[in-house]
Motif scaffolding. Structure first.
Motif: not given
Lengths: 321, 343
Positions: A49-50, A213, A253-254, A257-258, A269, A271, B187-190, B192-193
């Protein structure tokens, strides 16, 4: 065994936080103890992530930043002890494509100049041969000769990214760091640029470190993948293995989330709670323990060591057996 | 069929510029039902955002923008309203979430202040009531320690938190329609979810209509019930999410869906690509607007303007003269995918 072209060992990049009077009052640990190798002709995908330090790591690997600790060897030569002259030679081999095609090109330079300048600085050829070289690369990346004397603002995002790639290719490098090269683009243009990157790799045997990402892009382009979280590499595996059988909770997790591109599939999911902790004050023990759904006592106390699941798959987690 | 809360008929938005009049939205019609999520997709520059901002009439009508057509909201045409009445709609009956939360929030006011603003203006609450409501809203959008957060400024929050604050502001007056313009793109995927989950659950809980504008087709596949695909200011295909993803009819929709790098199944060696780029608004091609980039183009396509046609039951509409042909058999592409054309 494939040829290893770059090896990074225990690389650390700490940025000082300066208090009053410029005294360092702490450090942002952007990259903390990361080791990895890149092999000739492969694409290594770096995801996270960022703020996880993936871009910083990319910059350290080609010495745009000088690391606080550790070593980076390119074909056996140490990048951090090299002097100015050696570095200039090494830079021919190490190039970068940046994320934002709008700000990474000088708005006052014609794009032709952007390309010939690179050759001029490296002292390659004379004016005419530089021109010819630049035009040749220009066509390689799918731009027309009449675009040569235009300014960057006259191009669309996808075309600018082609110019950025041409600038990286003109010196015939061995390694290109692609820092989110398609994140700012529409899907249709994104696929054009990804295909172009693949074509160039096939033709010239290039090695890419592809920072992104976007997991679906990584799945498509990468051969091996490293997952970063808060300055640490938490898992590394060949792409199919990582997507089919992720070992680290963060990787799971990553992946969950897609969003799925099939409207019939409703995904289960995980979260994540909360936000990324500050890299200036990372949690003790495992860096992921504050958000990990499986965290145990030991995760909060001790940093996890490296576990090799097989020869090419490693993970840093207490809970993998 | 559920009640329609928004019905747009033949909407056109044009801008007067130095280079002449640009028609950014050209004859768009669609509707939103109560409690449904409609996805509006397309590449940059195809008019998605202009369409949504036209619904709220956010453009300067005095000097630059001109609207045509009808925007029926709750049976009342928004384009005939005066500025004062329009203000009662914005942020009250219809709200909007923008892409970039940091530049959409006011940096010199606390988030509490900004959430209270629509409550004070539209619902005429007292300051204490509004503050209490602001804390409730922050809890609703899942922000921990809301009492502390109301006192903070936007720069003190992370990207995901700011987007949640934006949603809290948009929901303050319980709007009937929410327009979300690329709410998760930055936003990042996590994260975003998290945000998409929130929008989905609020959509169910408050049964408001949502227009979700995005260029991320996977987000659409996951959240929307119907989809409208736009190209160069026009809708080129509209249908249920299953129709659009399982059997896209328009070549542009097909191209967009094939360009997504897949998360499952075989990985092809090369991604499908739509050749070329979206033309500028002053260079709109004659005939079918997608013709210069279409792999199935015939010479007739370049001559005749295409109408958006109903293809059968269920409100599936397509703007392509060859759609029936393309559906029945795999018509041979006229040019190979990826061949450059007039970039």
């Amino acid at each position: 065994m494939r040829e290893e072209i770059l090896r990074a060992e225990h690389v650390k990049m700490y940025f000082p936080i300066r208090g009053a009077l410029g005294k360092a009052v702490g450090h942002v640990k952007a990259v903390d103890d990361v080791s990895l190798s890149l092999y000739k002709g492969e694409t290594y995908g770096l995801v996270g992530e960022t703020g996880c330090g993936k871009s910083t790591l990319g910059r350290v690997l080609i010495r745009l930043l000088k690391a606080t600790g550790g070593t980076v060897l390119y074909k056996g030569e140490d990048l951090f002890t090299a002097n100015e002259k050696e570095l200039r030679r090494l830079r021919r081999e190490l190039q970068m494509v940046f994320q934002d095609p709008y700000t990474s090109l000088n708005p006052r330079m014609r794009v032709g100049e952007v390309l010939t300048e690179v050759l001029k600085i490296q002292g390659i050829g004379d004016k005419d041969s530089r021109m010819a070289d630049a035009l040749a690369v220009f066509e390689k990346v799918g731009l027309l000769p009449e675009h040569f004397y235009r300014f960057p603002h006259e191009f669309s995002g996808g075309q600018r990214q082609r110019i950025g790639l041409a600038r990286a290719l003109i010196l015939n490098p061995g390694l290109i760091i692609c820092d989110e090269p398609v994140s700012a683009l529409d899907v249709s243009v994104q696929s054009q640029i990804i295909n172009l990157l693949l074509d160039m790799q096939e033709e010239r045997g290039l090695t890419y470190l592809f920072i992104s990402h976007d997991m679906s892009v990584i799945r498509y382009i990468a051969d091996r993948v490293g997952v970063m979280y808060l300055g640490h590499l938490v898992e590394e595996a060949p792409v199919d293995e990582l997507f089919a059988d992720p070992a680290h909770p963060y990787t799971k997790v990553l992946l969950s989330a897609v969003p799925s591109d099939n409207p019939h599939v409703k995904k289960e999911r995980v979260i994540l709670e909360g936000d990324l902790p500050s890299p200036a004050d990372p949690p003790a023990g495992c860096v992921f323990c504050t958000r990990c759904p499986y965290a145990k006592e030991i995760c909060r106390e001790k940093k996890p060591g490296r576990t090799d699941i097989n020869e090419t798959h490693r993970v840093y987690c207490h809970l993998t057996k | 069929m559920r009640e329609k809360i928004l019905e747009i008929e033949n909407l056109s938005t044009s801008f007067k510029t130095e280079r002449g009049i640009m028609k950014a939205v050209d004859g768009v019609s669609f509707h939103v039902e109560k409690g449904e999520i409609l996805g509006l997709v397309g590449e940059s520059g195809c008019g998605k955002s202009v369409t949504s901002q036209s619904i709220l009439r956010l453009y300067d009508e005095k000097y630059t923008a001109e609207y045509e057509g009808r925007i029926l909201f709750d049976g009342c045409d928004l384009l005939t309203l005066g500025e004062k009445e329009m203000r009662k709609i914005r942020g009250h009956e219809i709200s909007m979430i923008f892409q970039d939360a940091l530049s959409s929030l006011n940096p010199v006011f606390t988030v509490g202040n900004q959430i209270m603003e629509p409550l004070l203006i539209h619902q005429k609450l007292s300051k204490e009531e509004a503050r209490k409501k602001a804390v409730e809203l922050l809890t609703l959008v899942g922000i921990p320690m809301p009492e502390k957060r109301v006192e903070q400024y936007p720069h003190e929050l992370s990207g995901g938190m700011r987007q949640r604050v934006m949603i809290a502001i948009a929901l303050a007056c319980r709007p009937k329609l929410l327009i979300a313009d690329e709410p998760t793109t930055a936003l990042d995927v996590t994260v975003q979810a998290q945000i998409m989950d929130l929008i989905l659950s609020l959509n169910k809980k408050l049964s408001m209509g949502v227009i979700l504008i995005t260029h991320d087709l996977s987000v659409v596949a996951e959240t929307c019930s119907r989809v409208a695909v736009m190209y160069l200011g026009q809708i080129v295909e509209e249908g249920s999410v299953f129709e659009i993803f399982d059997s896209p009819s328009h070549p542009y929709t097909k191209g967009l869906i094939q360009s997504i790098p897949r998360m499952a199944g075989e990985r092809a060696r090369r991604l499908y690509m739509i050749p070329g780029t979206v033309p500028l608004l002053n260079q709109i091609p004659s005939g079918c607007r997608f013709a210069p980039r279409c792999p199935y183009v015939l010479s007739a396509c370049r001559k005749r303007t295409q109408e958006l046609l109903e293809t059968g039951a269920g409100g599936h509409r397509v703007r392509c003269m060859r759609f029936a042909e393309l559906e029945t058999k795999e018509a041979a592409p006229v040019r190979a995918a990826g061949e450059e054309c007039g970039v």
